[in-house]
Scaffold this motif. Structure first.
Motif, mmCIF file in Angstrom:
data_model
loop_
_atom_site.group_PDB
_atom_site.id
_atom_site.type_symbol
_atom_site.label_atom_id
_atom_site.label_comp_id
_atom_site.label_asym_id
_atom_site.label_seq_id
_atom_site.Cartn_x
_atom_site.Cartn_y
_atom_site.Cartn_z
ATOM 1 N N HIS A 63 24.454 -14.151 -7.426
ATOM 2 C CA HIS A 63 25.439 -14.326 -6.350
ATOM 3 C C HIS A 63 25.136 -13.421 -5.158
ATOM 4 N N ARG A 64 23.901 -13.015 -4.988
ATOM 5 C CA ARG A 64 23.554 -12.062 -3.940
ATOM 6 C C ARG A 64 23.914 -12.588 -2.553
ATOM 7 N N ARG A 65 23.953 -13.903 -2.367
ATOM 8 C CA ARG A 65 24.270 -14.470 -1.064
ATOM 9 C C ARG A 65 25.767 -14.477 -0.794
ATOM 10 N N THR A 66 26.578 -14.250 -1.819
ATOM 11 C CA THR A 66 28.026 -14.332 -1.642
ATOM 12 C C THR A 66 28.740 -13.125 -2.234
ATOM 13 N N PRO A 67 28.352 -11.884 -1.893
ATOM 14 C CA PRO A 67 29.120 -10.732 -2.392
ATOM 15 C C PRO A 67 30.548 -10.813 -1.864
ATOM 16 N N PRO A 68 31.530 -10.551 -2.703
ATOM 17 C CA PRO A 68 32.915 -10.805 -2.308
ATOM 18 C C PRO A 68 33.464 -9.759 -1.344
ATOM 19 N N LEU A 69 34.385 -10.195 -0.508
ATOM 20 C CA LEU A 69 35.175 -9.292 0.324
ATOM 21 C C LEU A 69 36.291 -8.749 -0.556
ATOM 22 N N LEU A 70 36.160 -7.498 -1.001
ATOM 23 C CA LEU A 70 37.157 -6.900 -1.888
ATOM 24 C C LEU A 70 38.390 -6.434 -1.143
ATOM 25 N N GLY A 71 38.258 -6.195 0.158
ATOM 26 C CA GLY A 71 39.394 -5.733 0.950
ATOM 27 C C GLY A 71 38.939 -5.384 2.347
ATOM 28 N N PHE A 72 39.863 -4.931 3.153
ATOM 29 C CA PHE A 72 39.533 -4.448 4.492
ATOM 30 C C PHE A 72 40.267 -3.139 4.743
ATOM 31 N N ILE A 73 39.671 -2.323 5.599
ATOM 32 C CA ILE A 73 40.205 -0.992 5.878
ATOM 33 C C ILE A 73 40.581 -0.923 7.352
ATOM 34 N N HIS A 74 41.745 -0.399 7.633
ATOM 35 C CA HIS A 74 42.149 -0.229 9.023
ATOM 36 C C HIS A 74 42.916 1.080 9.174
ATOM 37 N N ASN A 75 42.979 1.551 10.408
ATOM 38 C CA ASN A 75 43.663 2.806 10.710
ATOM 39 C C ASN A 75 45.124 2.542 11.026
ATOM 40 N N THR A 369 45.668 -3.863 16.142
ATOM 41 C CA THR A 369 45.031 -2.715 15.495
ATOM 42 C C THR A 369 43.692 -2.437 16.171
ATOM 43 N N ASP A 370 43.196 -1.204 16.072
ATOM 44 C CA ASP A 370 41.983 -0.845 16.811
ATOM 45 C C ASP A 370 40.718 -1.355 16.144
ATOM 46 N N LYS A 371 40.705 -1.466 14.823
ATOM 47 C CA LYS A 371 39.530 -2.006 14.142
ATOM 48 C C LYS A 371 39.896 -2.410 12.723
ATOM 49 N N ILE A 372 39.164 -3.382 12.220
ATOM 50 C CA ILE A 372 39.267 -3.814 10.827
ATOM 51 C C ILE A 372 37.860 -3.763 10.248
ATOM 52 N N ILE A 373 37.675 -2.934 9.230
ATOM 53 C CA ILE A 373 36.380 -2.760 8.601
ATOM 54 C C ILE A 373 36.383 -3.473 7.258
ATOM 55 N N PRO A 374 35.582 -4.523 7.071
ATOM 56 C CA PRO A 374 35.550 -5.204 5.768
ATOM 57 C C PRO A 374 34.840 -4.356 4.721
ATOM 58 N N TYR A 375 35.356 -4.393 3.492
ATOM 59 C CA TYR A 375 34.685 -3.735 2.371
ATOM 60 C C TYR A 375 34.147 -4.824 1.453
ATOM 61 N N VAL A 376 32.823 -4.989 1.455
ATOM 62 C CA VAL A 376 32.143 -6.050 0.725
ATOM 63 C C VAL A 376 31.297 -5.408 -0.368
ATOM 64 N N SER A 377 31.533 -5.792 -1.619
ATOM 65 C CA SER A 377 30.756 -5.227 -2.722
ATOM 66 C C SER A 377 31.041 -6.016 -3.985
ATOM 67 N N PHE A 378 30.083 -6.015 -4.912
ATOM 68 C CA PHE A 378 30.339 -6.587 -6.229
ATOM 69 C C PHE A 378 31.165 -5.590 -7.045
ATOM 70 N N TYR A 379 32.094 -6.140 -7.839
ATOM 71 C CA TYR A 379 32.948 -5.316 -8.687
ATOM 72 C C TYR A 379 32.912 -5.915 -10.093
ATOM 73 N N THR A 380 31.828 -5.650 -10.788
ATOM 74 C CA THR A 380 31.635 -6.199 -12.128
ATOM 75 C C THR A 380 32.161 -5.233 -13.173
ATOM 76 N N ILE A 381 32.180 -5.689 -14.414
ATOM 77 C CA ILE A 381 32.881 -4.947 -15.470
ATOM 78 C C ILE A 381 32.227 -3.608 -15.785
ATOM 79 N N ASP A 382 30.961 -3.423 -15.422
ATOM 80 C CA ASP A 382 30.321 -2.135 -15.680
ATOM 81 C C ASP A 382 30.822 -1.053 -14.723
ATOM 82 N N HIS A 383 31.531 -1.445 -13.663
ATOM 83 C CA HIS A 383 32.099 -0.470 -12.731
ATOM 84 C C HIS A 383 33.617 -0.355 -12.858
#
Length: 399
Positions: A63-75, A369-383
């Motif tokens: 799934h390397r082409r589609t790592p999920p958007l786990l959330g977004f960070i904003h101030n 809001t001034d910025k929205i930073i996406p947090y994209v990463s795999f979150y598999t069971i080993d983590h």
């Protein structure tokens, strides 16, 4: 013999071979990590399979082409909490250390890490690199230099890494900005120090044009969202619509002139396409304008029109494109981007827009809001920790 008796004596259906079960589980979409954790609670053989590092690695590669958007960070800021940032999950993922980071503002995120800046600045620490999945943190000071407007980003430092699972590995923090000159430096977690600052001529004197830059440096408003291509980081300057090009490997800094002054009052950003072409983006009223950069054989740079997207067709909300913002400008602001996705902040809330599909999704009711930073990463069971606990509570122990 009754039909109910015959049903009880019927042999159970044959079990699927382990390889077939593995292939089925590998094709579980990564956009909701909870699916794999629920599957791990079905039985012990499935749990052993899903916990196997080899399975997790194959899953990320598939799934390397589609790592999920786990959330977004904003101030955020309020009377009770003057300055803090929040990671807003878009999946069941929850950081082990919590979603709020008081007295820190977010600068950027890349390769599973988030770069935070202390606000107000502390005498002993100013930057934190944070891994939301493992909750590891690395702290450092800014390089010793007098700054005007600046920005920074974090990236993996491991040569040949595919960034599918580089949590806890070495990293770099690229730091660049504008004063009388353009400047840049890079921090190495291996060396534990900043490199020598390099400089480049800048076409105009930003400090003279914008005398309030000392305040702007703390809010990180002078430079926009960075883009990484290979070992080169691009920092767009919102104050003058120029782009700083910082080649970390070659220790080379240069300035790219975009010549799009009509977008000066809006957040602008740079995106990178699959073929390595840089794309400049800006919002004007209710339209998103995109230009691609072309470099001729003589080195001359041109910015032909890429496309125009009518945002009022994607986000048809009353007042969204007609109500002025704090500067009296109608329309929305570009406040972030990810692969093929842009983040818009408007008078009626913030949206995530997929450029290729034309679909829009509302993220929050917070306006401008001034910025929205996406947090994209795999979150598999080993983590994972948080989701596993959540599934145990709702589904009970496995067999």
């Amino acid at each position: 013999m009754s039909s109910s008796r015959r049903r009880r004596l019927s042999p159970p259906p044959p079990q699927l071979p382990d390889d077939a079960i593995r292939d089925i589980l590998l094709r579980t979409p990564p956009d909701d990590p909870r699916r794999l954790f629920r599957a791990s609670l079905c039985c012990k053989p499935w749990r052993r399979l899903l916990s196997d590092p080899a399975f997790c690695r194959t899953y990320r590669e598939l799934h390397r082409r589609t790592p999920p958007l786990l959330g977004f960070i904003h101030n955020k800021g309020s009377a009770e909490k003057p300055h803090h940032c929040v990671l807003v999950p878009t999946t069941p993922f929850r950081p082990p250390g919590g979603t709020h980071r008081p007295n820190w503002i977010v600068l950027d995120s890349r390769h599973g890490r988030v770069l935070l800046y202390s606000f107000p600045p502390k005498p002993d620490i100013e930057f934190v690199v944070w891994d939301p999945i493992t909750d590891e943190q690395w702290r450092m000071l800014l390089p010793d230099f007098q700054y005007g407007s600046w920005s920074a980003t974090v990236l993996c430092a491991m040569d040949g890494c595919d960034h599918l699972d580089c949590h806890g590995g070495p990293f770099l923090v690229a730091f660049a900005g504008l004063n009388k000159l353009a400047f840049a430096s890079v921090y190495s977690s291996v060396a534990g120090e900043w490199s020598d600052t390099i400089f480049a001529e800048y076409p105009d004197t930003a400090m003279e044009q914008y005398p309030g830059m000392e305040y702007m440096r703390f809010m990180d408003s002078g430079l926009g969202f960075s883009v990484l291509m290979g070992k080169t980081v691009y920092f767009p300057s919102n104050m003058s619509n120029r782009i700083l090009e910082y080649n970390i490997a070659e220790k080379r800094l240069s300035v790219i002139d975009t010549r799009f002054q009509e977008y000066q009052q809006h957040i602008v950003l740079v995106m990178a396409e699959d073929d390595g072409v840089l794309v400049f983006a800006g919002v004007k009223e209710s339209s998103l304008h995109l230009w691609s950069r072309e470099v001729g054989e003589d080195g001359a740079v041109a910015w032909p029109r890429h496309s125009v997207i009518h945002l009022d067709m994607l986000v048809p909300r009353p007042g969204c494109w007609t109500t002025p913002d704090w500067d009296g400008i109608s329309g929305g602001l570009l406040v972030g981007s990810a692969d093929g996705v842009i983040f818009l902040s408007t008078h009626v809330g913030s949206y995530m827009v997929d450029i290729s599909s034309g679909k829009a999704r509302k993220l929050t009711n917070m306006r401008f809001t001034d910025k929205i930073i996406p947090y994209v990463s795999f979150y598999t069971i080993d983590h994972a920790r948080g989701i596993k606990h959540h599934c145990h509570e709702h589904l009970g122990p496995s067999t």
